[in-house]
Design a protein around this motif. Structure first.
Motif, PDB file in Angstrom:
ATOM      1  N   VAL A   1       8.217  -8.880  -2.233  1.00  0.00           N
ATOM      2  CA  VAL A   1       9.434  -8.547  -1.493  1.00  0.00           C
ATOM      3  C   VAL A   1      10.134  -7.369  -2.176  1.00  0.00           C
ATOM      4  O   VAL A   1      10.163  -7.285  -3.410  1.00  0.00           O
ATOM      5  CB  VAL A   1      10.378  -9.774  -1.388  1.00  0.00           C
ATOM      6  N   VAL A   2      10.656  -6.470  -1.364  1.00  0.00           N
ATOM      7  CA  VAL A   2      11.427  -5.339  -1.880  1.00  0.00           C
ATOM      8  C   VAL A   2      12.901  -5.616  -1.607  1.00  0.00           C
ATOM      9  O   VAL A   2      13.311  -5.786  -0.459  1.00  0.00           O
ATOM     10  CB  VAL A   2      11.010  -4.013  -1.206  1.00  0.00           C
ATOM     11  N   LEU A   3      13.675  -5.710  -2.677  1.00  0.00           N
ATOM     12  CA  LEU A   3      15.118  -5.932  -2.567  1.00  0.00           C
ATOM     13  C   LEU A   3      15.828  -4.604  -2.735  1.00  0.00           C
ATOM     14  O   LEU A   3      15.572  -3.863  -3.683  1.00  0.00           O
ATOM     15  CB  LEU A   3      15.587  -6.921  -3.634  1.00  0.00           C
ATOM     16  N   ASP A   4      16.720  -4.309  -1.813  1.00  0.00           N
ATOM     17  CA  ASP A   4      17.371  -3.003  -1.772  1.00  0.00           C
ATOM     18  C   ASP A   4      18.885  -3.172  -1.931  1.00  0.00           C
ATOM     19  O   ASP A   4      19.503  -3.936  -1.190  1.00  0.00           O
ATOM     20  CB  ASP A   4      17.042  -2.310  -0.445  1.00  0.00           C
ATOM     21  N   PHE A   5      19.459  -2.490  -2.921  1.00  0.00           N
ATOM     22  CA  PHE A   5      20.917  -2.484  -3.066  1.00  0.00           C
ATOM     23  C   PHE A   5      21.515  -1.659  -1.929  1.00  0.00           C
ATOM     24  O   PHE A   5      21.194  -0.476  -1.777  1.00  0.00           O
ATOM     25  CB  PHE A   5      21.327  -1.862  -4.401  1.00  0.00           C
ATOM     26  N   SER A   6      22.343  -2.272  -1.108  1.00  0.00           N
ATOM     27  CA  SER A   6      22.921  -1.569   0.037  1.00  0.00           C
ATOM     28  C   SER A   6      23.918  -0.525  -0.437  1.00  0.00           C
ATOM     29  O   SER A   6      24.905  -0.861  -1.107  1.00  0.00           O
ATOM     30  CB  SER A   6      23.619  -2.562   0.971  1.00  0.00           C
TER      31      SER A   6
ATOM     32  N   LYS B   1      11.850  -4.925   2.633  1.00  0.00           N
ATOM     33  CA  LYS B   1      10.466  -5.003   3.124  1.00  0.00           C
ATOM     34  C   LYS B   1       9.777  -6.188   2.476  1.00  0.00           C
ATOM     35  O   LYS B   1      10.148  -6.602   1.378  1.00  0.00           O
ATOM     36  CB  LYS B   1       9.663  -3.749   2.739  1.00  0.00           C
ATOM     37  N   ILE B   2       8.769  -6.680   3.164  1.00  0.00           N
ATOM     38  CA  ILE B   2       7.875  -7.667   2.546  1.00  0.00           C
ATOM     39  C   ILE B   2       6.454  -7.151   2.734  1.00  0.00           C
ATOM     40  O   ILE B   2       6.026  -6.865   3.852  1.00  0.00           O
ATOM     41  CB  ILE B   2       8.028  -9.069   3.170  1.00  0.00           C
TER      42      ILE B   2
ATOM     43  N   THR C   1      -0.541   1.710  -9.314  1.00  0.00           N
ATOM     44  CA  THR C   1      -1.230   2.297 -10.466  1.00  0.00           C
ATOM     45  C   THR C   1      -0.259   2.185 -11.639  1.00  0.00           C
ATOM     46  O   THR C   1       0.813   1.605 -11.526  1.00  0.00           O
ATOM     47  CB  THR C   1      -1.539   3.786 -10.204  1.00  0.00           C
ATOM     48  N   GLU C   2      -0.616   2.785 -12.753  1.00  0.00           N
ATOM     49  CA  GLU C   2       0.309   2.788 -13.889  1.00  0.00           C
ATOM     50  C   GLU C   2       1.411   3.834 -13.694  1.00  0.00           C
ATOM     51  O   GLU C   2       2.404   3.840 -14.408  1.00  0.00           O
ATOM     52  CB  GLU C   2      -0.458   3.079 -15.185  1.00  0.00           C
ATOM     53  N   ALA C   3       1.201   4.739 -12.730  1.00  0.00           N
ATOM     54  CA  ALA C   3       2.160   5.820 -12.526  1.00  0.00           C
ATOM     55  C   ALA C   3       3.369   5.327 -11.732  1.00  0.00           C
ATOM     56  O   ALA C   3       3.259   4.457 -10.868  1.00  0.00           O
ATOM     57  CB  ALA C   3       1.488   6.978 -11.780  1.00  0.00           C
ATOM     58  N   LYS C   4       4.526   5.903 -12.052  1.00  0.00           N
ATOM     59  CA  LYS C   4       5.750   5.575 -11.315  1.00  0.00           C
ATOM     60  C   LYS C   4       5.728   6.249  -9.949  1.00  0.00           C
ATOM     61  O   LYS C   4       5.066   7.257  -9.757  1.00  0.00           O
ATOM     62  CB  LYS C   4       6.975   6.042 -12.105  1.00  0.00           C
ATOM     63  N   LYS C   5       6.470   5.651  -9.036  1.00  0.00           N
ATOM     64  CA  LYS C   5       6.629   6.200  -7.682  1.00  0.00           C
ATOM     65  C   LYS C   5       5.292   6.427  -6.982  1.00  0.00           C
ATOM     66  O   LYS C   5       5.091   7.393  -6.255  1.00  0.00           O
ATOM     67  CB  LYS C   5       7.432   7.509  -7.709  1.00  0.00           C
ATOM     68  N   ARG C   6       4.328   5.526  -7.248  1.00  0.00           N
ATOM     69  CA  ARG C   6       3.017   5.697  -6.637  1.00  0.00           C
ATOM     70  C   ARG C   6       2.459   4.322  -6.289  1.00  0.00           C
ATOM     71  O   ARG C   6       2.093   3.550  -7.169  1.00  0.00           O
ATOM     72  CB  ARG C   6       2.082   6.445  -7.595  1.00  0.00           C
ATOM     73  N   TYR C   7       2.427   3.994  -5.021  1.00  0.00           N
ATOM     74  CA  TYR C   7       1.888   2.707  -4.595  1.00  0.00           C
ATOM     75  C   TYR C   7       1.477   2.774  -3.124  1.00  0.00           C
ATOM     76  O   TYR C   7       1.876   3.663  -2.375  1.00  0.00           O
ATOM     77  CB  TYR C   7       2.897   1.572  -4.808  1.00  0.00           C
ATOM     78  N   VAL C   8       0.633   1.790  -2.753  1.00  0.00           N
ATOM     79  CA  VAL C   8       0.191   1.659  -1.368  1.00  0.00           C
ATOM     80  C   VAL C   8       0.406   0.210  -0.970  1.00  0.00           C
ATOM     81  O   VAL C   8      -0.039  -0.701  -1.673  1.00  0.00           O
ATOM     82  CB  VAL C   8      -1.306   2.010  -1.211  1.00  0.00           C
ATOM     83  N   GLY C   9       1.083   0.009   0.160  1.00  0.00           N
ATOM     84  CA  GLY C   9       1.380  -1.360   0.568  1.00  0.00           C
ATOM     85  C   GLY C   9       0.958  -1.653   1.995  1.00  0.00           C
ATOM     86  O   GLY C   9       0.944  -0.767   2.847  1.00  0.00           O
ATOM     87  N   LEU C  10       0.617  -2.917   2.234  1.00  0.00           N
ATOM     88  CA  LEU C  10       0.313  -3.403   3.579  1.00  0.00           C
ATOM     89  C   LEU C  10       1.508  -4.247   4.019  1.00  0.00           C
ATOM     90  O   LEU C  10       1.766  -5.314   3.464  1.00  0.00           O
ATOM     91  CB  LEU C  10      -0.970  -4.242   3.560  1.00  0.00           C
ATOM     92  N   LEU C  11       2.226  -3.761   5.018  1.00  0.00           N
ATOM     93  CA  LEU C  11       3.421  -4.449   5.495  1.00  0.00           C
ATOM     94  C   LEU C  11       3.053  -5.644   6.371  1.00  0.00           C
ATOM     95  O   LEU C  11       1.911  -5.767   6.829  1.00  0.00           O
ATOM     96  CB  LEU C  11       4.312  -3.479   6.271  1.00  0.00           C
ATOM     97  N   GLU C  12       4.025  -6.500   6.619  1.00  0.00           N
ATOM     98  CA  GLU C  12       3.762  -7.719   7.406  1.00  0.00           C
ATOM     99  C   GLU C  12       3.247  -7.412   8.808  1.00  0.00           C
ATOM    100  O   GLU C  12       2.478  -8.168   9.380  1.00  0.00           O
ATOM    101  CB  GLU C  12       5.049  -8.543   7.507  1.00  0.00           C
ATOM    102  N   ASP C  13       3.701  -6.269   9.365  1.00  0.00           N
ATOM    103  CA  ASP C  13       3.276  -5.938  10.728  1.00  0.00           C
ATOM    104  C   ASP C  13       1.950  -5.189  10.775  1.00  0.00           C
ATOM    105  O   ASP C  13       1.528  -4.706  11.829  1.00  0.00           O
ATOM    106  CB  ASP C  13       4.356  -5.120  11.447  1.00  0.00           C
ATOM    107  N   GLY C  14       1.304  -5.043   9.591  1.00  0.00           N
ATOM    108  CA  GLY C  14      -0.011  -4.414   9.558  1.00  0.00           C
ATOM    109  C   GLY C  14      -0.002  -2.923   9.281  1.00  0.00           C
ATOM    110  O   GLY C  14      -1.063  -2.300   9.148  1.00  0.00           O
ATOM    111  N   ARG C  15       1.206  -2.334   9.191  1.00  0.00           N
ATOM    112  CA  ARG C  15       1.277  -0.898   8.893  1.00  0.00           C
ATOM    113  C   ARG C  15       1.004  -0.642   7.410  1.00  0.00           C
ATOM    114  O   ARG C  15       1.280  -1.488   6.567  1.00  0.00           O
ATOM    115  CB  ARG C  15       2.657  -0.338   9.252  1.00  0.00           C
TER     116      ARG C  15
END
Length: 803
Positions: A436-441, A612-613, A620-634
Motif C-alpha cells: 500500500v502507498v500512503l500519501d500525505f495529503s 495506491k495498492i 531495485t536498490e536505486a531510489k525513485k525506480r520501481y515497477v508496480g502492478l496496480l489492482e486494476d491490472g495497469r
C-alpha cells in the motif's frame, strides 16, 4: 438612462482613446448576447514605498513626486497611504497618472527621489489591475449599472455599454444557468517538400474546423494557392463567432503560421471581435485574439507527466478521445505526396478531419479544468494555460495581497540557490506483494499552515519570539517563524483549503452524473493545484515572494514528519519498503495501516490517506525506480522508463511489455522469449521503420553545435537535401549500417530504405538496454536475451536463490 445588466466575464483589455485609457470588458449576458462593457473612469497607478526613516516626510515626498508630472500623461494624484509590506505597516505614496505606458517611466524617476525605497506594482498590466481592483473573475457572473452607447465603435458584438456603476457579483452563481459558449476547434495542414514548413513559401492546403454546433468543415487550397482557404477561414470565424477557439500546439505553430502566411499573401486575418484587429503574440507566448479566448490545449498536456509521447494522436488515445487504430495517420513529411496525388487526397482529408475531431475531443476533456483554473486565479483563459504554475499562483497571491492591503513585491533577478530536499529512502530490493502507498495529503501546504511559514513571519532574533507568543523552529536548519499573528501565506492557504472543502462538500449533495458536479470537481482540482504549488513557489527564484529559508524550513519539517511516521510504522510491525518525499510504501496489513493513519492524523496533526495498492511491486536498490502492478491490472513504471528523446518507440513499447509480463506472471523465461521474438522480427524486417525513429529537438542553429550529435548530423543532411531546419524543429532519425561513428550513421528516417537500417544497433543500444533496466536485477544477462535459454524459471525462484 442607466440600466442594469447581468453578464459573465470572458476577458479584459484596454485601448487609448484620445489621451485617456478605456477598459474593455468582453462578456456574455445571461440571456446569451455577446457584449462589450467600457469603463472610462479607471486610471493607472503604482506605489512609491517610503523608507522607514523618511516616513515623517511622507507628504513632502508626495509633493516632490507630483512635481514630476509630464504633459503627455499628468500625475493626477499623489497621496500618502498606509499599507503593509511583508506584513509590516509601511507608508507609501499612491501615484496615479493617465496613460498606462508612462507608469514605467514614472517608476524610474520616482525611485531617484530621496526617501523613496522602491517603486512597487508598476509592472501589473493595466487591464489586470482593473479586474483585480474591481474583484472581477472570468466565467463569473456580475450585475452592473450601464448606459448603452451607439453601436459604432468597431466591436463585433450585439451591444456596447458604458459602465456607470460598480460590478456586483451575483451571490449564488450555481443557481443561475450561465450562457453557453460557442467553441471552435481548428487545425492546419501545410504543403512542404523542403523540411519544416516556411510561411513565406509553403501554402496552407487544408484548414479543418469543428464547432460546438456539431459542424465539421474542411477549407482547401486551390491546388497550391491558399488565398481562398485563408479567406474562408476568416469568414467562418466571423460567421460562427466563437467565444473560445482551441487548437493543439496552435500558439507555436498554427496561429503564427497563419499570421505570417496571411501577411505574405496580403490578406487581413480579421478574425477578432475588434474590427480591424488581428491576432498577435502576447505575454507568456500565447496568441491573443481580441474578444475571443484562444486556448492551446498542448499547454495543459505538457503538464501531464504521465503522458510520455505528447503527439495529438498519442494524447487523444491516452485520454480516451480517439484510438490510433481507428484514425488515419500520415507522417508530416508525406503530406505533399498525398496532396499531389488526387487519388490520395481523400485519405489526407480524412486525416485532417481526424486531427480536428481529436482536438475538439481533447477540448471537451480539458476545457472544464482550464475554465475553473481561470475562474480561481482570475487570469483570462487564453493566458492561464500558457503561463507556468508559479505565475498562476502569483496572480492569485496578487489578488489576495490587494484584499489584505499588502503591497506586492517586485520581481527581482536572482541566482539559483540550493537547499536540502525531501527524504528518499533506499528501497528494499526485490519483489513485494500486496503493498500500500500512503500519501500525505498536501504535505507542504499543511506544514506552511501549521508552522506559519512565510517571508513575512521569519524571526531573525530569537529574543523577539516572546512578543509573538513564541516561535516555531524548523528542525535541522533552525529557522524561526512567529506563532502569531498568521502570515500572508498561511491566510492564503487556509482560504484555498477552506474553499476546496466547501466545494467538495457541495459535490456530496449532487449526483456525480450532473453537470454541476463536474463543474465543482474541476473547481476543486484547480484549487488543489494552486495550494500544492505554494511551497515550490517560495523556492522559485523568479517569485515575487521568494524565500529560500522558508522553502528550506518546509522541507526540513517534511523530512522530520515522514521519518517520524516511518519510525512509528516499524514499531507497529509494518514492513516499510520505501519512502519518497510525502509517500510511504508499506506491506498492507489493514489494521496496522489504520493505526498508522490514526497516529499521523491525531498525534502529528497531518492528513494521510491510501493512494495506491499494488498487487505486486518490484524495487531495485536505486531510489525513485520501481515497477508496480496496480489492482486494476495497469502497470506503473517509475524511473525505469525509456522516455528520453534518444529512445525509439519500440524500446519504450518493449520495456513496458516486459514489466507487464514479469509482474503479472512472475515468469522471467516468458519475458526473455518475448524479447527474442522482438529481436527475430527486427532481423526479419517485420517491424516498421516508424517504430525505430529517434526524435530529438534542435535547440539552436546547426552552426552553433560544437559536436555532431546524431540529430544534428541528420539535420545537416536534411538541409543539404534542400529541407529547411531551424531551432525548435524535431528531427526524426534512424541509424544505418556502416563502420562510422553512430552520429555519422544518423539519417533522416524519411530518406532511408528499411534495408539500410542497422538492426544490430537497435538490438544492442535500444531494445536490450531498455529491458535490462528491469531484467538485470533478476540475474538476466544480455547474452541470455540474444542466445541462451533463460536461467531462472521465475522471479520468485531468483529471489529464493538469493535468500
Amino acid at each position: 438612462m442607466p440600466e442594469t445588466i447581468e453578464f459573465m466575464l470572458l476577458d479584459s483589455s484596454y485601448e487609448i482613446v484620445g489621451k485617456e485609457p478605456v477598459i474593455i470588458l468582453w462578456g456574455i449576458t445571461l440571456n446569451g448576447e455577446r457584449v462589450v462593457l467600457l469603463d472610462k473612469r479607471f486610471r493607472p497607478y503604482f506605489y512609491a514605498l517610503i523608507s522607514p526613516s523618511y516616513e515623517a516626510k511622507a507628504e513632502y515626498i508626495a509633493s516632490a513626486i507630483k512635481r514630476l508630472s509630464m504633459a503627455k500623461s499628468p500625475i493626477i494624484e499623489s497621496r500618502v497611504v498606509d499599507k503593509k509590506y511583508f506584513g509590516r505597516p509601511r507608508k507609501a505614496v499612491r501615484v496615479t497618472t493617465m496613460v498606462p505606458e508612462t507608469v514605467r517611466e514614472y517608476r524610474e524617476a520616482v525611485k531617484k527621489i530621496e526617501g523613496v525605497e522602491d517603486s512597487l506594482e508598476a509592472d501589473i498590466r493595466f487591464a489586470m489591475r482593473y479586474i483585480i481592483d474591481k474583484k472581477l473573475y472570468p466565467f463569473m457572473a456580475y450585475r452592473v449599472a450601464v448606459e448603452e452607447t451607439e453601436h459604432s465603435q468597431g466591436f463585433r458584438v450585439s451591444k456596447v455599454f458604458n459602465i456607470v456603476g460598480e460590478p456586483i457579483p451575483i451571490a449564488d452563481i450555481t443557481s443561475i444557468e450561465l450562457p453557453e459558449m460557442r467553441i471552435l476547434a481548428f487545425d492546419i495542414e501545410v504543403y512542404s517538400k523542403k523540411g519544416s514548413p516556411n510561411p513565406s513559401r509553403d501554402p496552407v492546403i487544408i484548414i479543418s474546423l469543428k464547432d460546438s454546433n456539431g459542424n465539421e468543415k474542411l477549407l482547401e487550397a486551390d491546388g497550391y494557392n491558399d488565398r481562398s482557404a485563408i479567406r474562408e477561414f476568416v469568414d467562418y470565424i466571423r460567421n460562427f463567432d466563437p467565444d473560445i477557439i482551441v487548437g493543439y500546439n496552435s500558439n507555436h505553430f498554427d496561429w503564427p503560421y497563419l499570421i505570417k502566411r496571411a501577411r505574405r499573401l496580403g490578406i487581413k486575418l480579421d478574425v477578432t471581435r475588434r474590427v480591424g484587429a488581428e491576432p498577435t503574440t502576447s505575454v507568456y507566448g500565447h496568441v491573443s485574439v481580441q474578444g475571443r479566448l484562444n486556448v492551446d490545449l498542448y499547454d495543459y498536456v505538457k503538464e501531464m507527466h504521465e503522458i510520455k509521447m505528447k503527439t495529438l494522436e498519442e494524447v487523444a488515445e491516452y485520454l480516451g478521445v480517439m484510438k490510433k487504430s481507428e484514425r488515419v495517420l500520415i507522417e508530416w513529411w508525406r503530406i505533399p505526396e498525398y496532396w499531389d496525388d488526387k487519388k490520395k487526397r481523400t485519405v489526407l482529408r480524412r486525416y485532417a478531419l481526424d486531427d480536428v475531431r481529436a482536438t475538439y475531443g481533447l477540448a471537451e476533456k480539458l476545457l472544464p479544468f482550464a475554465i475553473q483554473l481561470s475562474a480561481v486565479t482570475g487570469v483570462p483563459l487564453d493566458q492561464v494555460g500558457a503561463m507556468g504554475v508559479g505565475f498562476r499562483l502569483e496572480w492569485y497571491l496578487i489578488r489576495a495581497a490587494y484584499d489584505m492591503n499588502e503591497l506586492v513585491p517586485n520581481r527581482v533577478k536572482r541566482y539559483e540557490e540550493s537547499y536540502k530536499g525531501a527524504v528518499v529512502l533506499k528501497p528494499l530490493k526485490g519483489i513485494h506483494e500486496n503493498v500500500v502507498v500512503l500519501d500525505f495529503s498536501s504535505m507542504y501546504p499543511s506544514i506552511m499552515i501549521k508552522y506559519n511559514v512565510g517571508p513575512d513571519t521569519i524571526v531573525d532574533d530569537p529574543s523577539e519570539c516572546e512578543k509573538y507568543g513564541g516561535c516555531y523552529v524548523a528542525p535541522e536548519v533552525g529557522h524561526r517563524f512567529r506563532r502569531a499573528p498568521p502570515g500572508f501565506f498561511k491566510i492564503v492557504l487556509e482560504n484555498l483549503i477552506k474553499l476546496r472543502k466547501q466545494v467538495r462538500a457541495k459535490m456530496k449533495e449532487l449526483s456525480p452524473d450532473s453537470p454541476e458536479y463536474r463543474v465543482y470537481d474541476e473547481r476543486q482540482k484547480a484549487l488543489k493545484v494552486l495550494a500544492n504549488a505554494s511551497y515550490g513557489y517560495m523556492g522559485w527564484t523568479h517569485a515575487r515572494w521568494y524565500c529560500r529559508r522558508c522553502a528550506e524550513a518546509v522541507t526540513a519539517w517534511g523530512r522530520n514528519l515522514i521519518l517520524t511516521a516511518i519510525d512509528y510504522a516499524r514499531k507497529l510491525g509494518l514492513k516499510v519498503i520505501y519512502g519518497d518525499t510525502d509517500s510511504l510504501f508499506v506491506a498492507y496489513d489493514k489494521e496496522k495501516v489504520k493505526k498508522l493513519i490514526e497516529f499521523v492524523e491525531k498525534e502529528l496533526g497531518f492528513e494521510i490517506k491510501i493512494d495506491k495498492i499494488y498487487r505486486r511491486v518490484f524495487f531495485t536498490e536505486a531510489k525513485k525506480r520501481y515497477v508496480g502492478l496496480l489492482e486494476d491490472g495497469r502497470i506503473d513504471i517509475v524511473g525505469f522508463e525509456a522516455v528520453r528523446g534518444d529512445w525509439c518507440e519500440l524500446a519504450k513499447e518493449v520495456q513496458e511489455r516486459v514489466a507487464e509480463i514479469v509482474l503479472k506472471t512472475g515468469d522471467v523465461d516468458k519475458a526473455i522469449e518475448y524479447i527474442r521474438d522482438v529481436i527475430r522480427k527486427l532481423k526479419e524486417g517485420e517491424i516498421p521503420i516508424t517504430k525505430l525513429v529517434i526524435w530529438k529537438t534542435l535547440t539552436k542553429r546547426i552552426e552553433e553545435y560544437e559536436h555532431g550529435a546524431p540529430h544534428v548530423v541528420a539535420a545537416k543532411r536534411m538541409r543539404d537535401a534542400g529541407y529547411e531546419v531551424s531551432p525548435g524543429d524535431k528531427i526524426g532519425y534512424v541509424i544505418v549500417k556502416g563502420r562510422d561513428s553512430i552520429s555519422n550513421r544518423a539519417y533522416p528516417y524519411f530518406m532511408v530504405e528499411p534495408s539500410r537500417v542497422d538492426i544490430e544497433y537497435y538490438i544492442d543500444h535500444q531494445i536490450v538496454p531498455a529491458v535490462m533496466r528491469i531484467l538485470s536485477y533478476f540475474g538476466v544477462t544480455e547474452r541470455q536475451l540474444k542466445v541462451v535459454s533463460a536461467g531462472y524459471r521465475s522471479l520468485f525462484d531468483f529471489f529464493a536463490s538469493k535468500a
